[in-house]
Design a protein around this motif. Structure first.
Motif, mmCIF file in Angstrom:
data_model
loop_
_atom_site.group_PDB
_atom_site.id
_atom_site.type_symbol
_atom_site.label_atom_id
_atom_site.label_comp_id
_atom_site.label_asym_id
_atom_site.label_seq_id
_atom_site.Cartn_x
_atom_site.Cartn_y
_atom_site.Cartn_z
ATOM 1 N N GLN A 41 0.697 -1.182 -0.104
ATOM 2 C CA GLN A 41 0.009 -0.043 0.095
ATOM 3 C C GLN A 41 0.767 1.488 0.002
ATOM 4 O O GLN A 41 0.401 2.160 -0.568
ATOM 5 N N ALA A 42 1.817 1.225 0.948
ATOM 6 C CA ALA A 42 2.739 2.301 0.878
ATOM 7 C C ALA A 42 3.552 2.656 -0.559
ATOM 8 O O ALA A 42 3.683 3.734 -1.052
ATOM 9 N N THR A 43 3.923 1.572 -1.164
ATOM 10 C CA THR A 43 4.694 1.715 -2.597
ATOM 11 C C THR A 43 3.622 2.150 -3.387
ATOM 12 O O THR A 43 3.850 3.174 -4.273
ATOM 13 N N VAL A 53 -13.404 3.961 1.549
ATOM 14 C CA VAL A 53 -13.036 3.112 0.476
ATOM 15 C C VAL A 53 -11.408 2.747 1.083
ATOM 16 O O VAL A 53 -10.767 3.553 1.476
ATOM 17 N N GLU A 54 -10.950 1.582 0.980
ATOM 18 C CA GLU A 54 -9.614 1.371 1.181
ATOM 19 C C GLU A 54 -8.951 0.976 -0.236
ATOM 20 O O GLU A 54 -9.301 0.213 -0.987
ATOM 21 N N PHE A 55 -7.674 1.799 -0.391
ATOM 22 C CA PHE A 55 -6.854 1.498 -1.530
ATOM 23 C C PHE A 55 -5.956 0.266 -1.302
ATOM 24 O O PHE A 55 -4.965 0.336 -0.105
ATOM 25 N N LEU A 56 -6.248 -0.828 -2.013
ATOM 26 C CA LEU A 56 -5.313 -2.089 -1.931
ATOM 27 C C LEU A 56 -3.990 -1.985 -2.535
ATOM 28 O O LEU A 56 -2.823 -2.365 -2.057
ATOM 29 N N VAL A 99 -6.560 -1.025 -7.505
ATOM 30 C CA VAL A 99 -7.506 -1.868 -6.924
ATOM 31 C C VAL A 99 -8.031 -1.280 -5.472
ATOM 32 O O VAL A 99 -7.255 -0.823 -4.675
ATOM 33 N N PHE A 100 -9.567 -1.030 -5.314
ATOM 34 C CA PHE A 100 -9.938 -0.581 -4.106
ATOM 35 C C PHE A 100 -11.257 -1.342 -3.390
ATOM 36 O O PHE A 100 -11.883 -2.261 -4.325
ATOM 37 N N ARG A 101 -11.241 -1.296 -2.218
ATOM 38 C CA ARG A 101 -12.207 -2.454 -1.584
ATOM 39 C C ARG A 101 -13.183 -1.503 -0.896
ATOM 40 O O ARG A 101 -12.729 -0.642 -0.252
ATOM 41 N N MET A 102 -14.625 -1.939 -1.202
ATOM 42 C CA MET A 102 -15.515 -1.115 -0.715
ATOM 43 C C MET A 102 -16.514 -2.165 0.359
ATOM 44 O O MET A 102 -16.658 -3.190 -0.122
ATOM 45 N N LYS A 103 -17.087 -1.534 1.039
ATOM 46 C CA LYS A 103 -18.064 -2.252 1.917
ATOM 47 C C LYS A 103 -19.384 -2.189 1.614
ATOM 48 O O LYS A 103 -19.733 -0.810 0.947
ATOM 49 N N LEU A 162 -14.977 -4.961 -4.834
ATOM 50 C CA LEU A 162 -13.755 -4.847 -5.602
ATOM 51 C C LEU A 162 -13.980 -3.609 -6.658
ATOM 52 O O LEU A 162 -14.659 -4.076 -7.807
ATOM 53 N N TYR A 163 -13.541 -2.605 -6.699
ATOM 54 C CA TYR A 163 -13.472 -1.330 -7.615
ATOM 55 C C TYR A 163 -12.065 -1.512 -8.418
ATOM 56 O O TYR A 163 -11.067 -1.181 -7.727
ATOM 57 N N ILE A 164 -12.023 -1.897 -9.838
ATOM 58 C CA ILE A 164 -10.783 -1.910 -10.485
ATOM 59 C C ILE A 164 -10.440 -1.144 -11.481
ATOM 60 O O ILE A 164 -11.528 -0.991 -12.357
#
Lengths: 111, 433
Positions: free
Chosen positions: A85-87, B293-296, B243-247, B232-234
């Motif tokens: 994630q950091a990279t 949203v979480e950025f994977l 890639v992003f993870r959504m609830k 997953l939003y790609i």
């Protein structure tokens, strides 16, 4: 705000340091450089933690990943995810910066 | 000026390439840890032999009396026909309830309900964007199954999806949702939405770095329709994929369903004249969803290809099962020392990236030491430069004070008494003294 021990002149008039501060703060941009630095430190810290974990694996003579015990595998996945994630976050900043520069170049060409 | 920028851009490109290689190495090692090195691909992915990929069979209609909606192949005649039976689909839900603009909502309403039905005009750029998306969706899927899933979802399989119906409280069908796929294991389902940005605007990035507000409703409807635990939003480009993870958000989805029902399925549908209060509230909720949203990560993209199948697919199964990969090449790093070296390089590249992003100095700040009587001697200069620094457009008050303190203390150490400090001109140019 810390006390200023010096006399501040503005257009030949002596003014209070505090009012000078307020005046200046209104003119200032947000501290972008500071944000940049703190983000950079966070990202480097994630990689450093990842390296620390890898070093432990190397020190324990488990040079091949198949030799890593299952508990360490979970730890590895956590550290690796953070490092990923950091990279990626740095790549995001670079790409945004690249896109801006590309736009500037394109505008300069047009003019 | 342009050459200077071009040089900086060249350096940025090298830095990005190096960091993407780092991501690849870390991800590859993760895959070995997960025991899935056979799933990890470098540049190409043969979907015929990719073990975590399940493709829907084409000819199900010939073998089954009625093909369930979720197995109706997307872009097939049956799928297009199915979409005609409702007024709203997942991809246009955002515009249809006024989450974009009132004009967009009115246009959509007219296209669906106002007689005579207008012919939809698609601009050339929109057409190109759609073609680009349709052509590259398979490459995005290859990147998902060959790069992302072996790291984050090692025990899951990708399933191609057909369509899902969404009904209102009375059981009337009101929307058709077609996710780009789902990834599943025995316990969990994750819905997938793939975007392949195609922008003619020079200043845009090749991939999205946040979930776009116009895509949120579509993503959440897909998660709702497939009863997914997450989404997953790609965002795919030829070079890299984010890639992003959504609830899932049930409340937001229910509001959307109610709004669609009221606008398009009331006994007498009325052309909207203003954005509804519910739509306004939804806009705010969408912003909250994006913040959550979480950025994977960003992964190097790979290209999909399919080889000729050697075996007939199992007619009992709606999915084509993958064939055995006889030419497996291991692309994952498994040597810890090698990985350590990559991590060292990553730290170096990150520092380079930080340096390259620091704004270049645009001004110089000079501190001059002057006599109280500046004109005491016409042939001797009245201002002696004693300190200087380069700065950008911004210099915080605290930093200015610390520098000034440093200069004054240095003067004091040299027994120079400084009774007052003056600045030239406007205050924002204080540093240009």
């Amino acid at each position: 705000m810390p006390e200023c021990s010096f006399v501040v002149m503005f257009d030949g008039k002596k003014i209070l340091p505090q009012s000078a501060d307020v005046y200046l703060m209104e003119q200032e941009d947000p501290p972008k450089l500071y944000d940049l630095k703190s983000k950079h430190e966070q990202n480097v810290s994630a990689i450093e933690q990842y390296k620390f974990f890898l070093q432990n694996v190397i020190d324990s003579d488990e040079k091949d990943v198949s030799e890593i015990v299952s508990e360490d595998r979970i730890q590895y996945t956590i550290h690796a995810s953070k490092a990923l994630q950091a990279t990626s976050s740095v790549i995001r900043e670079l790409r945004t910066s690249y896109a801006k520069k590309l736009l500037i170049c394109s505008l300069q060409k047009r003019s | 000026m342009c050459n200077k920028i071009r040089t900086a851009m060249y350096q940025l490109r090298i830095c990005m390439k190096g960091l993407l290689d780092t991501v690849d190495a870390i991800a590859g090692f993760c895959v070995v840890i997960n025991g899935k090195r056979h799933l990890y691909k470098k540049e190409f992915c043969d979907l015929t032999t990719q073990q975590n990929y399940r493709e829907l069979r084409d000819n199900l209609a010939n073998e089954m009396e009625e093909v369930p909606l979720e197995y109706t192949k997307q872009r097939s005649p049956a799928w297009f026909k199915l979409r005609e039976t409702v007024k709203v689909t997942g991809s246009v839900a955002h515009d249809s309830i006024g989450l974009n603009t009132l004009k967009a909502q009115k246009d959509y309403f007219d296209s669906k309900l106002s007689p005579p039905k207008r012919n939809e005009t698609v601009t050339e750029s929109a057409k190109q964007a759609m073609e680009h998306g349709a052509r590259n969706e398979i490459n995005a899927t290859a990147t998902l199954v060959g790069k992302v899933m072996p790291v984050y979802y090692p025990d899951f399989e990708f399933h191609e999806e057909g369509a899902y119906l969404i009904r209102n409280e009375n059981g009337k069908k009101i929307m058709i949702i077609s996710p780009d796929g789902t990834i599943r294991n025995d316990k969990r389902i994750v819905s997938i939405e793939i975007k392949c940005p195609f922008s003619s605007f020079v200043g845009s990035t090749p991939v999205f770095y946040e979930v776009k507000p116009r895509h949120v409703v579509q993503c959440l409807l897909e998660a709702h329709a497939t009863q997914a635990d997450e989404h997953l939003y790609i965002s795919w480009s030829k070079e890299s994929t984010t890639v992003f993870r959504m609830k899932p958000h049930c409340d937001l989805v229910n509001s959307v369903i109610q709004e669609v029902d009221e606008v398009y399925y009331s006994s007498v549908p009325v052309r909207p004249t203003r954005i509804s209060a519910r739509a306004k509230s939804l806009k705010m909720k969408i912003r909250e969803v994006i913040d959550d949203v979480e950025f994977l990560g960003e992964f190097p993209s790979i290209t999909a290809h399919s080889s000729a199948r050697k075996h007939q697919s199992d007619v009992q199964n709606v999915y084509i099962l993958p064939e055995k990969d006889e030419f497996f090449v291991n692309h994952a790093v498994s040597d810890t020392n090698e990985l350590m070296e990559t991590a060292h390089k990553a730290t170096k590249l990150m520092t380079e990236a930080y340096q390259s992003q620091k704004p270049a100095a645009s001004e110089v700040l000079v501190y001059l030491l002057s006599d109280m009587n500046r004109l005491w001697h016409p042939e001797i200069g009245h201002g002696l430069p004693i300190a200087y620094l380069y700065k950008g457009y911004s210099l915080s008050m605290g930093t200015s004070r610390r520098i000034l303190d440093l200069v004054l203390n240095a003067c004091k150490d040299c027994n120079i008494h400084v009774p007052c400090i003056t600045f030239d001109g406007q205050f924002f140019k204080i540093e240009r003294l």
